[in-house]
Enzyme design. Sequence first.
Site, PDB file in Angstrom:
ATOM      1  N   CYS A 184      26.789  75.979  41.761  1.00 21.57           N
ATOM      2  CA  CYS A 184      28.127  76.061  41.160  1.00 21.57           C
ATOM      3  C   CYS A 184      29.068  76.082  42.352  1.00 21.57           C
ATOM      4  O   CYS A 184      28.985  75.197  43.206  1.00 21.57           O
ATOM      5  CB  CYS A 184      28.236  77.279  40.248  1.00 21.57           C
ATOM      6  SG  CYS A 184      27.469  78.783  40.892  1.00 21.57           S
ATOM      7  N   ASP A 242      34.552  79.474  36.822  1.00 20.19           N
ATOM      8  CA  ASP A 242      33.832  80.560  37.501  1.00 20.19           C
ATOM      9  C   ASP A 242      34.317  81.913  36.981  1.00 20.19           C
ATOM     10  O   ASP A 242      35.417  82.054  36.467  1.00 20.19           O
ATOM     11  CB  ASP A 242      33.880  80.461  39.033  1.00 20.19           C
ATOM     12  CG  ASP A 242      35.252  80.666  39.628  1.00 20.19           C
ATOM     13  OD1 ASP A 242      36.207  80.827  38.859  1.00 20.19           O
ATOM     14  OD2 ASP A 242      35.365  80.654  40.855  1.00 20.19           O
ATOM     15  N   ALA A 279      29.907  79.312  44.310  1.00 19.71           N
ATOM     16  CA  ALA A 279      29.241  80.229  45.233  1.00 19.71           C
ATOM     17  C   ALA A 279      27.725  80.166  45.078  1.00 19.71           C
ATOM     18  O   ALA A 279      26.983  80.591  45.954  1.00 19.71           O
ATOM     19  CB  ALA A 279      29.733  81.657  45.004  1.00 19.71           C
ATOM     20  N   GLY A 280      27.266  79.675  43.943  1.00 21.56           N
ATOM     21  CA  GLY A 280      25.824  79.569  43.725  1.00 21.56           C
ATOM     22  C   GLY A 280      25.182  80.858  43.265  1.00 21.56           C
ATOM     23  O   GLY A 280      23.978  81.070  43.491  1.00 21.56           O
ATOM     24  N   ILE A 281      25.947  81.718  42.627  1.00 20.59           N
ATOM     25  CA  ILE A 281      25.377  82.993  42.171  1.00 20.59           C
ATOM     26  C   ILE A 281      25.721  83.303  40.707  1.00 20.59           C
ATOM     27  O   ILE A 281      24.846  83.653  39.932  1.00 20.59           O
ATOM     28  CB  ILE A 281      25.821  84.173  43.071  1.00 20.59           C
ATOM     29  CG1 ILE A 281      27.339  84.187  43.254  1.00 20.59           C
ATOM     30  CG2 ILE A 281      25.115  84.092  44.409  1.00 20.59           C
ATOM     31  CD1 ILE A 281      27.854  85.377  44.055  1.00 20.59           C
ATOM     32  N   GLY A 282      26.976  83.129  40.314  1.00 21.57           N
ATOM     33  CA  GLY A 282      27.392  83.501  38.959  1.00 21.57           C
ATOM     34  C   GLY A 282      26.830  82.548  37.919  1.00 21.57           C
ATOM     35  O   GLY A 282      25.943  82.887  37.129  1.00 21.57           O
ATOM     36  N   ARG A 283      27.352  81.333  37.937  1.00 21.09           N
ATOM     37  CA  ARG A 283      26.938  80.349  36.939  1.00 21.09           C
ATOM     38  C   ARG A 283      25.517  79.868  37.193  1.00 21.09           C
ATOM     39  O   ARG A 283      24.735  79.675  36.264  1.00 21.09           O
ATOM     40  CB  ARG A 283      27.939  79.191  36.923  1.00 21.09           C
ATOM     41  CG  ARG A 283      29.291  79.645  36.379  1.00 21.09           C
ATOM     42  CD  ARG A 283      30.395  78.679  36.682  1.00 21.09           C
ATOM     43  NE  ARG A 283      30.800  78.711  38.084  1.00 21.09           N
ATOM     44  CZ  ARG A 283      31.794  77.992  38.593  1.00 21.09           C
ATOM     45  NH1 ARG A 283      32.466  77.178  37.809  1.00 21.09           N
ATOM     46  NH2 ARG A 283      32.101  78.095  39.867  1.00 21.09           N
TER      47      ARG A 283
HETATM   48  N1  PTR Z   1      34.529  85.877  47.053  1.00 20.09           N
HETATM   49  C1  PTR Z   1      34.335  84.673  46.327  1.00 20.09           C
HETATM   50  C2  PTR Z   1      35.509  84.470  45.372  1.00 20.09           C
HETATM   51  O1  PTR Z   1      35.607  85.097  44.318  1.00 20.09           O
HETATM   52  O2  PTR Z   1      36.390  83.715  45.759  1.00 20.09           O
HETATM   53  C3  PTR Z   1      32.994  84.655  45.755  1.00 20.09           C
HETATM   54  C4  PTR Z   1      32.616  83.926  44.503  1.00 20.09           C
HETATM   55  C5  PTR Z   1      33.153  82.740  44.095  1.00 20.09           C
HETATM   56  C6  PTR Z   1      31.640  84.492  43.731  1.00 20.09           C
HETATM   57  C7  PTR Z   1      32.721  82.118  42.925  1.00 20.09           C
HETATM   58  C8  PTR Z   1      31.203  83.901  42.557  1.00 20.09           C
HETATM   59  C9  PTR Z   1      31.736  82.711  42.167  1.00 20.09           C
HETATM   60  O3  PTR Z   1      31.267  82.137  41.021  1.00 20.09           O
HETATM   61  P1  PTR Z   1      30.049  81.081  40.962  1.00 20.09           P
HETATM   62  O4  PTR Z   1      28.877  81.656  41.688  1.00 20.09           O
HETATM   63  O5  PTR Z   1      29.783  80.968  39.494  1.00 20.09           O
HETATM   64  O6  PTR Z   1      30.530  79.809  41.548  1.00 20.09           O
END
Ligand code: PTR
Length: 288
Positions: free
Chosen positions: A218, A173, A220-224
Amino acid sequence: PQELLTHLGRLQRSGVHQEYEELRKEPPPGSFHCAQLAYNQERNRYGDVLCLDQTRRSDYINASFMDGYKQRNAYIGTQGPLEKTYGDFWRMVWEQNMLVIVMTTRTDEGSRKKCGQYWPLEEGGQEVYGHMAVVNQRVDHHTHYNHTTLELHNTETCEQRQVSHFQYLSWPDYGVPSSAVTLIDFLGAVKRQQRKMVKGLGLQWAGHPQGPPMVVHCSAGIGRTGTFCALDICLSQLLDVGSLNVCQTVRRMRTQRAFSIQTPDQYYFCYNAILEHAQRQGLLPANQ
Ligand code: PTR
Ligand code: PTR
């Protein structure tokens, strides 16, 4: 397309990062009230990654419908299921008639839990989640991903269905995948499987030739998740009309799944992966 690709080839990392920073400044186009209700709070993996009220449905799950290229609701982007939400996750897969699950995280990264083990890992294994019994029929191991064939048994209706689970293994992540080529191969395998399964269902999906949404998740479901979907949309558009617009694609996506694409480098990765793909397809000389 030649001109466009030459243009892409000349883009500087700093310019692309700048474009991303501008996008990131735009506030989410709506409220998060529902996601913050006490009952729902414990169903969010991260307190700061919530669902927009207008893209969610009646039963709360941290998941959002997202449009694809010329396809409404091509994806449901969601967080890595929590133990408490395994049942909700599988109910959503069932209710939406989904055929393919795309997972772009590992369950554990270092010592941190990124996602629950929401499916039976071993071939022949079986688990029950709410009203869904899930059987692992087989696992095909590829270098960068696993493809698992699962059978769902709805214990309320006694119906059963098959679902394909694709897990990409080398994308931490906040990072970018180890290589664009392996992610694009993964995307290709996912799309072929979705097409094959839709075809197998025959006329049931006649009005929607591309079939039901794919679930993409992924941690959080936003980045990847956002990066994967943006890449799919841009490559589909490139193939269809010979042009693409990363910025517009991501802007639109962020109105449906807030905060999609988490870092400037994930955004830059979209451009790079498109270029690499175009070079591999011979659309652009490799020395650009
Ligand atoms: N606040 C969280 C954290 O960084 O622990 C939020 C978060 C986690 C945001 C993972 C994005 C993340 O990546 P992905 O969406 O790719 O899983
Ligand atoms: N964002 C939606 C939500 O939070 O409810 C995503 C979603 C989509 C959730 C379908 C549930 C869904 O299935 P159903 O509402 O049919 O249970």
